[in-house]
Write an enzyme that holds these catalytic residues in place. Structure first.
Site, PDB file in Angstrom:
ATOM      1  N   CYS A  33       0.828  -1.213   0.000  1.00  0.00           N
ATOM      2  CA  CYS A  33       0.000   0.000   0.000  1.00  0.00           C
ATOM      3  C   CYS A  33       0.858   1.257   0.000  1.00  0.00           C
ATOM      4  O   CYS A  33       0.351   2.347  -0.238  1.00  0.00           O
ATOM      5  CB  CYS A  33      -0.950   0.007   1.196  1.00  0.00           C
ATOM      6  SG  CYS A  33      -0.106   0.029   2.779  1.00  0.00           S
ATOM      7  N   ASP A  35       2.274   2.681   2.516  1.00  0.00           N
ATOM      8  CA  ASP A  35       2.176   3.484   3.733  1.00  0.00           C
ATOM      9  C   ASP A  35       3.448   3.353   4.570  1.00  0.00           C
ATOM     10  O   ASP A  35       4.066   2.296   4.625  1.00  0.00           O
ATOM     11  CB  ASP A  35       0.968   3.047   4.562  1.00  0.00           C
ATOM     12  CG  ASP A  35      -0.334   3.403   3.857  1.00  0.00           C
ATOM     13  OD1 ASP A  35      -0.278   4.115   2.841  1.00  0.00           O
ATOM     14  OD2 ASP A  35      -1.401   2.981   4.329  1.00  0.00           O
ATOM     15  N   CYS A  59      -2.872   5.447   5.523  1.00  0.00           N
ATOM     16  CA  CYS A  59      -4.334   5.436   5.577  1.00  0.00           C
ATOM     17  C   CYS A  59      -4.829   5.781   6.988  1.00  0.00           C
ATOM     18  O   CYS A  59      -4.062   5.811   7.945  1.00  0.00           O
ATOM     19  CB  CYS A  59      -4.839   4.063   5.157  1.00  0.00           C
ATOM     20  SG  CYS A  59      -4.576   2.832   6.430  1.00  0.00           S
ATOM     21  N   CYS A 103      -2.802  -2.716   8.767  1.00  0.00           N
ATOM     22  CA  CYS A 103      -2.401  -1.359   9.168  1.00  0.00           C
ATOM     23  C   CYS A 103      -1.909  -1.370  10.615  1.00  0.00           C
ATOM     24  O   CYS A 103      -0.982  -0.642  10.967  1.00  0.00           O
ATOM     25  CB  CYS A 103      -3.567  -0.392   8.997  1.00  0.00           C
ATOM     26  SG  CYS A 103      -4.438  -0.573   7.423  1.00  0.00           S
TER      27      CYS A 103
HETATM   28 FE1  FES Z   1      -1.698   0.054   4.236  1.00  0.00          FE
HETATM   29 FE2  FES Z   1      -3.461   0.990   5.923  1.00  0.00          FE
HETATM   30  S1  FES Z   1      -3.774   0.556   3.823  1.00  0.00           S
HETATM   31  S2  FES Z   1      -1.339   0.661   6.246  1.00  0.00           S
END
Ligand code: FES
Length: 139
Positions: A33, A35, A59, A103
């Site tokens: 993702c 992040d 996110c 996450c």
């Molecule tokens: Fe990857 Fe939340 S979508 S950490």
């Protein structure tokens, strides 16, 4: 879909920022993702985590997870912080949707990465850190 606690910690995250003279800094990311979470710890001579700050580029669930994780370890010992799992973070938030559990994994990894940095800088051994899988991915 999100609990009130998730929304609260997303809208009003606790402990956002940096600690300039941090005892340990950990940065982790999720390749899928994209992040990124960075955790700063201030640890005193008694091994107590006196202060925690974080920066999360990610996110809402990642922001809420890092906020909750920072609250969970503040004032705790290194060993107590080691025991915080991603599930504990998610439970403290009254749950995360299944596709958002990864996450909370970032939050656990960021704590452990910061503790690893601290242990390396101070040449100390922290029980349970070696062999921890920083690449675990629950996507
Ligand atoms: Fe990857 Fe939340 S979508 S950490």
């Amino acid at each position: 879909m999100y609990t009130e606690k998730v929304m609260d910690h997303f809208m009003n995250p606790r402990n956002v920022g940096e600690i300039e003279d941090a005892s340990g800094v950990g940065e982790v990311g999720n390749a899928k993702c994209g992040d990124i979470m960075k955790m700063f710890l201030k640890i005193n001579d008694d091994g107590i985590i006196e202060d925690v700050k974080f920066k999360t580029f990610g996110c809402g669930s990642a922001i809420a997870s890092s906020s909750m994780a920072s609250e969970l370890i503040k004032g705790k010992s290194i060993q107590e912080a080691m025991e915080i799992t991603n599930k504990a973070v998610a439970e403290a938030l009254d749950g995360l949707p299944p596709i958002k559990m990864h996450c909370s994994v970032l939050a656990e990894q960021a704590i452990k990465a910061a503790l690893l940095d601290y242990s390396e800088k101070n040449n100390i051994h922290i029980e349970g850190l070696e062999g921890f899988d920083f690449d675990e991915d629950l996507h």
